[in-house]
Write a protein that holds these residues in place. Structure first.
Motif, PDB file in Angstrom:
ATOM      1  N   VAL A  60       7.714 -12.676  -0.871  1.00 12.34           N
ATOM      2  CA  VAL A  60       6.620 -11.753  -1.169  1.00 12.34           C
ATOM      3  C   VAL A  60       6.567 -10.707  -0.059  1.00 12.34           C
ATOM      4  O   VAL A  60       6.652 -11.052   1.120  1.00 12.34           O
ATOM      5  N   ASP A  61       6.438  -9.431  -0.429  1.00 17.36           N
ATOM      6  CA  ASP A  61       6.553  -8.361   0.574  1.00 17.36           C
ATOM      7  C   ASP A  61       5.775  -7.127   0.118  1.00 17.36           C
ATOM      8  O   ASP A  61       6.235  -6.366  -0.730  1.00 17.36           O
ATOM      9  N   LEU A  62       4.588  -6.934   0.685  1.00 18.82           N
ATOM     10  CA  LEU A  62       3.755  -5.783   0.321  1.00 18.82           C
ATOM     11  C   LEU A  62       4.444  -4.470   0.687  1.00 18.82           C
ATOM     12  O   LEU A  62       4.376  -3.493  -0.060  1.00 18.82           O
ATOM     13  N   GLY A  63       5.126  -4.435   1.835  1.00 20.25           N
ATOM     14  CA  GLY A  63       5.822  -3.222   2.266  1.00 20.25           C
ATOM     15  C   GLY A  63       6.889  -2.804   1.261  1.00 20.25           C
ATOM     16  O   GLY A  63       7.043  -1.615   0.964  1.00 20.25           O
ATOM     17  N   LYS A  64       7.600  -3.783   0.725  1.00 11.77           N
ATOM     18  CA  LYS A  64       8.642  -3.472  -0.263  1.00 11.77           C
ATOM     19  C   LYS A  64       8.023  -2.975  -1.564  1.00 11.77           C
ATOM     20  O   LYS A  64       8.549  -2.064  -2.206  1.00 11.77           O
ATOM     21  N   LEU A  65       6.885  -3.578  -1.944  1.00 11.10           N
ATOM     22  CA  LEU A  65       6.177  -3.120  -3.139  1.00 11.10           C
ATOM     23  C   LEU A  65       5.768  -1.652  -2.978  1.00 11.10           C
ATOM     24  O   LEU A  65       5.956  -0.838  -3.894  1.00 11.10           O
ATOM     25  N   LYS A  66       5.200  -1.310  -1.829  1.00  8.56           N
ATOM     26  CA  LYS A  66       4.792   0.070  -1.564  1.00  8.56           C
ATOM     27  C   LYS A  66       5.981   1.024  -1.646  1.00  8.56           C
ATOM     28  O   LYS A  66       5.900   2.098  -2.249  1.00  8.56           O
ATOM     29  N   ALA A  67       7.105   0.608  -1.057  1.00  7.95           N
ATOM     30  CA  ALA A  67       8.291   1.462  -1.053  1.00  7.95           C
ATOM     31  C   ALA A  67       8.835   1.663  -2.470  1.00  7.95           C
ATOM     32  O   ALA A  67       9.242   2.775  -2.836  1.00  7.95           O
ATOM     33  N   MET A  68       8.828   0.604  -3.269  1.00  4.06           N
ATOM     34  CA  MET A  68       9.303   0.702  -4.655  1.00  4.06           C
ATOM     35  C   MET A  68       8.460   1.689  -5.461  1.00  4.06           C
ATOM     36  O   MET A  68       8.997   2.556  -6.165  1.00  4.06           O
ATOM     37  N   VAL A  69       7.153   1.538  -5.364  1.00  4.22           N
ATOM     38  CA  VAL A  69       6.259   2.398  -6.149  1.00  4.22           C
ATOM     39  C   VAL A  69       6.381   3.855  -5.695  1.00  4.22           C
ATOM     40  O   VAL A  69       6.410   4.781  -6.507  1.00  4.22           O
ATOM     41  N   ALA A  70       6.489   4.059  -4.375  1.00  4.81           N
ATOM     42  CA  ALA A  70       6.606   5.421  -3.840  1.00  4.81           C
ATOM     43  C   ALA A  70       7.891   6.103  -4.303  1.00  4.81           C
ATOM     44  O   ALA A  70       7.902   7.304  -4.601  1.00  4.81           O
ATOM     45  N   SER A  71       8.970   5.320  -4.376  1.00  3.85           N
ATOM     46  CA  SER A  71      10.270   5.901  -4.743  1.00  3.85           C
ATOM     47  C   SER A  71      10.481   5.983  -6.256  1.00  3.85           C
ATOM     48  O   SER A  71      11.335   6.732  -6.733  1.00  3.85           O
ATOM     49  N   GLY A  72       9.700   5.185  -6.995  1.00  7.81           N
ATOM     50  CA  GLY A  72       9.893   5.114  -8.440  1.00  7.81           C
ATOM     51  C   GLY A  72      11.049   4.213  -8.838  1.00  7.81           C
ATOM     52  O   GLY A  72      11.345   4.042 -10.019  1.00  7.81           O
ATOM     53  N   ASN A  73      11.697   3.608  -7.844  1.00  6.47           N
ATOM     54  CA  ASN A  73      12.823   2.703  -8.095  1.00  6.47           C
ATOM     55  C   ASN A  73      12.299   1.263  -8.047  1.00  6.47           C
ATOM     56  O   ASN A  73      12.365   0.588  -7.015  1.00  6.47           O
ATOM     57  N   ILE A  74      11.748   0.819  -9.178  1.00  3.87           N
ATOM     58  CA  ILE A  74      11.007  -0.448  -9.200  1.00  3.87           C
ATOM     59  C   ILE A  74      11.873  -1.555  -9.776  1.00  3.87           C
ATOM     60  O   ILE A  74      12.231  -1.547 -10.948  1.00  3.87           O
ATOM     61  N   GLY A 116       0.916  -9.559  -9.671  1.00  2.00           N
ATOM     62  CA  GLY A 116       0.614  -8.267 -10.274  1.00  2.00           C
ATOM     63  C   GLY A 116       1.883  -7.603 -10.780  1.00  2.00           C
ATOM     64  O   GLY A 116       3.002  -8.056 -10.501  1.00  2.00           O
ATOM     65  N   ILE A 117       1.698  -6.529 -11.526  1.00  2.00           N
ATOM     66  CA  ILE A 117       2.800  -5.760 -12.093  1.00  2.00           C
ATOM     67  C   ILE A 117       2.881  -4.426 -11.346  1.00  2.00           C
ATOM     68  O   ILE A 117       1.895  -3.676 -11.317  1.00  2.00           O
ATOM     69  N   PRO A 118       4.019  -4.141 -10.699  1.00  2.00           N
ATOM     70  CA  PRO A 118       4.117  -2.891  -9.935  1.00  2.00           C
ATOM     71  C   PRO A 118       3.870  -1.656 -10.802  1.00  2.00           C
ATOM     72  O   PRO A 118       4.323  -1.587 -11.949  1.00  2.00           O
ATOM     73  N   LYS A 119       3.137  -0.707 -10.246  1.00  2.00           N
ATOM     74  CA  LYS A 119       2.831   0.535 -10.947  1.00  2.00           C
ATOM     75  C   LYS A 119       4.123   1.262 -11.315  1.00  2.00           C
ATOM     76  O   LYS A 119       4.992   1.505 -10.475  1.00  2.00           O
ATOM     77  N   GLY A 120       4.247   1.575 -12.597  1.00  2.00           N
ATOM     78  CA  GLY A 120       5.428   2.295 -13.053  1.00  2.00           C
ATOM     79  C   GLY A 120       6.609   1.417 -13.430  1.00  2.00           C
ATOM     80  O   GLY A 120       7.678   1.938 -13.759  1.00  2.00           O
ATOM     81  N   ALA A 121       6.435   0.095 -13.401  1.00  2.00           N
ATOM     82  CA  ALA A 121       7.529  -0.811 -13.772  1.00  2.00           C
ATOM     83  C   ALA A 121       7.975  -0.537 -15.205  1.00  2.00           C
ATOM     84  O   ALA A 121       7.137  -0.473 -16.110  1.00  2.00           O
ATOM     85  N   LYS A 122       9.257  -0.375 -15.411  1.00  2.00           N
ATOM     86  CA  LYS A 122       9.752  -0.019 -16.749  1.00  2.00           C
ATOM     87  C   LYS A 122       9.577  -1.172 -17.739  1.00  2.00           C
ATOM     88  O   LYS A 122       9.488  -0.956 -18.947  1.00  2.00           O
TER      89      LYS A 122
END
Length: 336
Positions: A55-69, A248-254
């Motif tokens: 589990v990694d909040l920092g990675k979640l933030k980076a994924m959502v910011a980049s759109g590469n989820i 939770g489900i990351p924002k923008g997850a395809k």
């Protein structure tokens, strides 16, 4: 199974993938998730779940910011779940897919954070040391005359502050907002009697086995696993602290719709019962205990007899105040 029925029309917008990625904390929890929720989801949908961790909040933030989820669903630790919601990192929960109607009332209207399971930090003591019964409350835990011997507690302000306030006479339903000064003042009275400040779940209960302490705190499952092996440990559920394991489900997850379906499986009473029978950390569908191994039920935080004696950790308070309190805790730990 609730939440696992045939696809509603909205799913047509989400092409059925061959696989999705679910990120969780790994280890024994992931194995239990696999045997219950993940296998059921795969069987019902034909979509394979690939697991990652940790589990990694920092990675979640980076994924959502980049759109590469990468993740369709991720576990989120403690107050980080509140932070993730506030930062807009999560998709809203679809209550037409996920049935929370049998969850505790304060959890039924969750908008972004799915309360997947719970665990409690409870008092444990060596029953061979306290043959006439051990501490029944945090006031007893802090009473070194009535219950002599070394203690062990977690090296974390979360819960230790609550326990100190309960020991000082604050009612469970009046804990929040925490009186931090009062809590530290009470902790000062027990500090020299705490032989070990534990940092891992495995360490917490083992300290009692090794007789480094005779009274301690641990997550309920840690004590139960040793009790099951015949260890002379007794759990006291009164004034236990309940914390949730959130997903939770990351924002923008395809594959967000399929993430909703995974969470629907996790909300199912029967599957939650099977999960709790394996690992001892139950889901919060209040009907799940009907599907749990009867031998396990007395050791679950959600057993009605235990649930009524405990309080829920306020994750919002800790999200607001955690960093400041953690810094004070670190300073306090260095003081002699």
């Amino acid at each position: 199974m609730s939440g696992l029925a045939s696809l509603p029309a909205q799913s047509q917008a989400s092409a059925k993938p061959s696989q999705i990625v679910v990120n969780d904390s790994g280890g024994a929890t992931q194995q239990a998730n696999r045997k219950t929720f993940y296998n059921a989801f795969e069987k019902q949908t034909g979509v394979k779940i690939v697991n990652t961790s940790p589990v990694d909040l920092g990675k979640l933030k980076a994924m959502v910011a980049s759109g590469n989820i990468e993740w369709a669903v991720t576990e989120i630790a403690g107050p980080d779940a509140v932070t993730a919601e506030r930062m807009g990192l999560l998709e809203p929960l679809d209550h037409s897919v996920i049935d929370l109607s049998k969850f505790p009332e304060h959890l039924r209207n969750r908008k972004f954070v799915f309360p997947k399971s719970v665990y409690s930090t409870v008092i444990g003591y060596r029953s061979d040391t306290f043959k006439n019964g051990g501490p029944k409350s945090w006031a007893d835990f802090f009473d070194v005359q009535k219950f002599p011997g070394p203690r062990t507690m977690q090296n974390s302000p979360i819960e230790q502050l609550e326990f100190a306030l309960l020991a000082d006479g604050v009612p469970m339903d009046k804990l929040y907002p925490l009186d931090v000064d009062r809590a530290f003042k009470k902790l000062d009275t027990i500090k020299k009697h705490v032989a070990v400040w534990w940092t891992t779940g495995a360490q917490s209960a083992q300290i009692l086995i090794d007789k480094e302490a005779v009274i301690g705190t641990a997550w309920n499952g840690r004590y139960h696993s040793l009790i099951k092996e015949g260890a002379p440990i007794q759990i006291e559920w009164n004034q236990g602290a309940i914390k949730e394991s959130a997903f939770g489900i990351p924002k923008g997850a395809k594959d967000a719709y399929w993430g909703q379906r995974v969470l629907a499986a996790m909300a199912d009473a029967k599957l939650q019962g099977e999960y709790a029978s394996i690992i001892g950390y139950p889901g919060v569908n209040l009907e799940a205990t009907q599907h749990t191994d009867p031998k396990m039920v007395p050791f679950l935080p959600t057993n009605p007899e235990n649930l009524s004696k405990q309080f829920w950790i306020d994750l919002n308070w800790w999200a607001d105040n955690g960093q400041q309190v953690q810094e004070r805790w670190a300073r306090w730990m260095l003081e002699r």
